[in-house]
Design a protein around this motif. Sequence first.
Motif: not given
Length: 375
Positions: A138-148, A171-188
């Motif tokens: 099911a993998a795709q080379a463009d899976l991450f393009e435009g994704r965070t 390089a995979t086409g993703a948009a990178v965000e940087t945040m603390p792990a706990a903040e990430h977990d609360a958001a997702v």
Amino acid sequence: MPEERSGGGVSRPSTVTVRIVGTGLIGTSIGLALSRNGFRVLLTDPSPTAQALAADLGAGRIDDEVAADVIFVAAPPDVAASVVAHQLRRWPDAVVADVASVKQQVADAVRAQVDPAQLRRYVGSHPMAGRERSGAVAAQADLFEGRTWVVCPQDETDPHAVELVQHLARATGAAVETMPAAEHDAAVAVVSHVPQVAASIVAAQLRDLPEAAIALSGGGIRDVTRIAASDPMLWTQILAGNAAAVAPVLQRVAEQLDTVARSLGRLASDATDAEGSRGAVARLIEDGRLGHARIPGKHGAAPATYATVIVPIPDEPGAFARLFHDVGAAGVNLEDLRMEHGVGAPVGLVELSVLPAVVDRLRDVLEDKGWSVHE
């Protein structure tokens, strides 16, 4: 760090070797994306069949002996930390990043298994992309393009390690965000994990529904339950790993559902003696509308209001191509697109979302070319 740098930048693709540990959907998709962009990618998986399939698909070459500059651990959340720890110990010069969808629990478990100095080379990350299907096929080379792609470094993490993982994610086409792990977990918990639970709960109501009722399914139920087709084992691991963040959100959801259920129950038993019940229902719907309005628009821009044009389209080869050609002939850019299959007829209803200012022009051109247009 083994990579070359110039002016504070990151390595050129030709100087970076990447190892993917775990060749499922995410790992293979990372390998496909990086291989396509000139990186040397090595593949490792406990399953010989899985890694052979990923290699056959072009995600990289099988090799568990050659050193890599960066190692992406694409293992399930419940074993990701132990795999990360093993890779940190085995390859003392490599940056090791996991891509699990839960970050704090994995980071805490890694910290408990390795020497403090090794944490300098560990970078937590999470590409916010996936599919209902799993596995390398099911993998795709463009899976991450435009994704965070979220990067969650620890306090001890070497900034150069963070920079390199960010570079590879981009390089995979993703948009990178940087945040603390706990903040990430609360958001997702709110934007990813609770929606999965909600979709599964709604879809579960369909199990015992009569066939005649199922036949009435339209766009609403399809939209709400799309992600309910996800892998139960994977999502059990994800929800268990992020239980501390998900549980309070689900509790709030349960309280709101209980309020609506009690309000509707009063209306069902005696509508003349249910003061305030309609207001409670209306408030929930309005709160939902306001929350939905906060979801970012295209490319992460501010939310925008679009007009919707509905075009019935025959279920036959070339119909979509003709419609898109005619939309292009009108000089109109599509902002969004969705399709609902008609019931009892070989047609689909295509909803074209466009800027309100171009609706009249689009309608005139499409009708001139023989399409039936509804707003």
